[in-house]
Write a protein that holds these residues in place. Structure first.
Motif, short mmCIF file in Angstrom:
data_model
loop_
_atom_site.label_atom_id
_atom_site.label_comp_id
_atom_site.label_asym_id
_atom_site.label_seq_id
_atom_site.Cartn_x
_atom_site.Cartn_y
_atom_site.Cartn_z
N SER A 1 10.53 4.53 1.15
CA SER A 1 9.15 4.91 1.44
C SER A 1 8.23 4.36 0.36
O SER A 1 8.68 3.89 -0.66
CB SER A 1 9.04 6.42 1.54
OG SER A 1 9.80 7.02 0.54
N ASP B 1 -1.69 6.28 8.09
CA ASP B 1 -1.47 7.72 7.85
C ASP B 1 -0.13 8.14 8.39
O ASP B 1 0.32 7.60 9.40
CB ASP B 1 -2.52 8.54 8.63
CG ASP B 1 -3.85 8.48 7.93
OD1 ASP B 1 -3.88 7.93 6.82
OD2 ASP B 1 -4.85 8.96 8.53
N THR B 2 0.41 9.17 7.77
CA THR B 2 1.72 9.66 8.20
C THR B 2 1.76 9.90 9.70
O THR B 2 2.68 9.47 10.39
CB THR B 2 2.07 10.96 7.46
OG1 THR B 2 1.83 10.73 6.07
CG2 THR B 2 3.51 11.36 7.66
N SER C 1 0.84 -1.19 0.00
CA SER C 1 0.00 0.00 0.00
C SER C 1 0.88 1.25 0.00
O SER C 1 1.92 1.29 0.65
CB SER C 1 -0.87 -0.03 1.25
OG SER C 1 -1.21 1.28 1.61
N ALA C 2 0.43 2.26 -0.72
CA ALA C 2 1.25 3.47 -0.85
C ALA C 2 1.29 4.28 0.44
O ALA C 2 2.22 5.04 0.67
CB ALA C 2 0.71 4.33 -1.99
N THR C 3 0.30 4.12 1.29
CA THR C 3 0.36 4.86 2.55
C THR C 3 1.15 4.04 3.56
O THR C 3 0.84 2.88 3.82
CB THR C 3 -1.05 5.12 3.13
OG1 THR C 3 -1.68 3.86 3.32
CG2 THR C 3 -1.88 6.00 2.24
N GLY C 4 2.20 4.65 4.07
CA GLY C 4 3.02 3.93 5.05
C GLY C 4 4.48 3.94 4.64
O GLY C 4 4.87 4.54 3.65
N ARG C 5 5.30 3.26 5.46
CA ARG C 5 6.74 3.28 5.22
C ARG C 5 7.34 1.91 5.44
O ARG C 5 6.84 1.11 6.23
CB ARG C 5 7.39 4.27 6.20
CG ARG C 5 7.06 5.70 5.85
CD ARG C 5 7.20 6.59 7.05
NE ARG C 5 8.60 6.81 7.39
CZ ARG C 5 9.00 7.57 8.40
NH1 ARG C 5 8.12 8.16 9.18
NH2 ARG C 5 10.28 7.72 8.64
N GLN D 1 1.84 0.23 7.47
CA GLN D 1 0.81 0.91 6.70
C GLN D 1 0.00 1.81 7.61
O GLN D 1 -0.31 1.43 8.75
CB GLN D 1 -0.09 -0.14 6.06
CG GLN D 1 -1.04 0.43 5.01
CD GLN D 1 -2.10 -0.59 4.66
OE1 GLN D 1 -1.84 -1.78 4.63
NE2 GLN D 1 -3.30 -0.11 4.39
#
Ligand SMILES: Nc1ncnc2c1ncn2[C@@H]1O[C@H](COP(=O)(O)OP(=O)(O)OP(=O)(O)O)[C@@H](O)[C@H]1O
Ligand SMILES: [Mg+2]
Length: 337
Positions: A337, A314-315, A258-262, A312
């Motif tokens: 990231s 929100d920032t 998933s693109a949200t997360g690190r 995963q």
């Protein structure tokens, strides 16, 4: 015990000059096993050769027990040098001499009385486990056995310090283990200080107390093995510590996340490896961790666990979860990231 102060070494061949060592200072305590790690060409061999003055530093001081070797006359230097034994990657044995003679020869050269030579050769061949091989020639020995002869030869001079230039680099993993065990025993039972250089992280992890990292002639980082291993600072050190196929995330996997997360790596020491901190962050924050890779490394004094996870969320939530982990002495590194 060993102190290198602002040591610089410049080689000049024709018009080319190479700065192999740039202002290197380090201090090794009595009874310690100190390792220097670095890639090929970093200056490791030059550093260790400057320690016994096989190579004379261009600038700087080399102190053994407070005596600056660079200031000594030949005779005095020979005497001080007898406190320092050395072993090498390719063993450097005399092929035309038996195991016994290989160990005895340097003693003859330093005029040790005959009966004492006998005693010492037997004693140290026994310590390295080769008393049965006294009368064979190096060609009849395995690599590990040859290195044992070289270690016995160095020990027979009853040095205070043993220098090791990649002593296990030519050996297979099992033989490497047995030689590392032997070095640990030599350090513990005979109280010999060991200064070794290597390009293998494993050697540092298993037997060293402290480590220095060399890069392009400079000592870029230094500390206890556990600190350097769990909180590497310099990019070069990070390269060593994370140079593990498991810790490089294949692009195909990255795309699927998933693109949200690190993507972060977590490093934790000893007992904290058993705490359910991943479960804790999922409960406390709006984050979902997925494990990408993991493992535990055994260091001389402690074990270190590493996990590569994708976190995963929100920032803001991810940041909070990372702070929570850091407060629990877990080292968090951003991988990508
Ligand atoms: N006798 C010499 N004359 C000229 N240049 C030298 C000499 N010895 C070493 N160098 C140079 O000094 C630099 C450091 O070499 P050194 O052998 O200390 O590296 P190293 O870290 O031991 O590498 P490796 O892991 O490959 O053994 C290199 O650039 C090397 O080419
Ligand atoms: Mg070298």
């Amino acid at each position: 015990m060993i102190e290198l102060m602002n040591v610089t070494k410049t080689f000049t061949t024709g018009k080319k000059t190479v700065e192999a060592l740039k202002d290197v200072s380090l201090r090794i305590k009595k009874g310690e096993i100190y390792g220097v790690i670095g890639f090929s060409g970093a200056g490791k061999s030059t550093l260790i050769r400057c320690t016994n003055l096989l190579e004379r530093p261009t600038e700087g001081e080399v102190l053994i027990d407070g005596v600056d070797l660079t200031k000594l006359k030949k005779g005095q230097l020979r005497k001080e040098r007898s406190k320092i034994g050395m072993i090498f990657q390719h063993f450097n044995l005399l092929s035309t001499a038996t195991v016994y003679e290989n160990v005895a020869r340097p003693l003859k050269l330093s005029k040790v009385p005959k009966h004492e030579i006998n005693e010492r050769v037997e004693k140290y061949l026994k310590i390295v486990g080769l008393e049965e091989k006294q009368h064979v020639y190096p060609a009849q020995l395995s690599g590990g056995q040859k290195q044992r002869v070289a270690i016995a030869r160095a020990l027979a001079q009853e040095p205070e310090v043993l220098l090791s230039d990649e002593a296990t680099s030519a050996l297979d993993p099992n033989t490497t283990s047995s030689i590392l065990e032997l070095l640990l025993r030599v350090n513990k039972e005979l109280g010999i200080t060991i200064f070794l250089i290597t390009h293998e992280l494993d050697v540092i992890q298993r037997i060293c107390d402290r480590v220095g990292v060399m890069h392009q002639g400079e000592l870029v980082e230094e500390g206890s093995v556990i600190d350097v291993f769990t909180k590497p600072q310099h990019p070069q050190t990070k390269d060593f510590v994370f140079d593990d196929a498991n810790f490089k995330v294949p692009d195909s996997i990255k795309k699927g996340l998933s693109a949200t997360g690190r993507i972060i790596s977590l490093t934790f020491i000893g007992s904290s490896s058993s705490e359910p901190f991943l479960a804790a962050i999922t409960k406390k924050y709006e984050v979902v961790p997925s494990i990408l890779a993991g493992g535990i490394d055994q260091l001389k004094a402690n074990s270190v666990g590493k996990l590569l996870i994708h976190l995963q969320g929100d920032t803001a939530e991810v940041e909070k979860a990372i702070s929570y982990l850091e407060e629990r002495e877990i080292t968090v590194e951003e991988v990508a990231s």
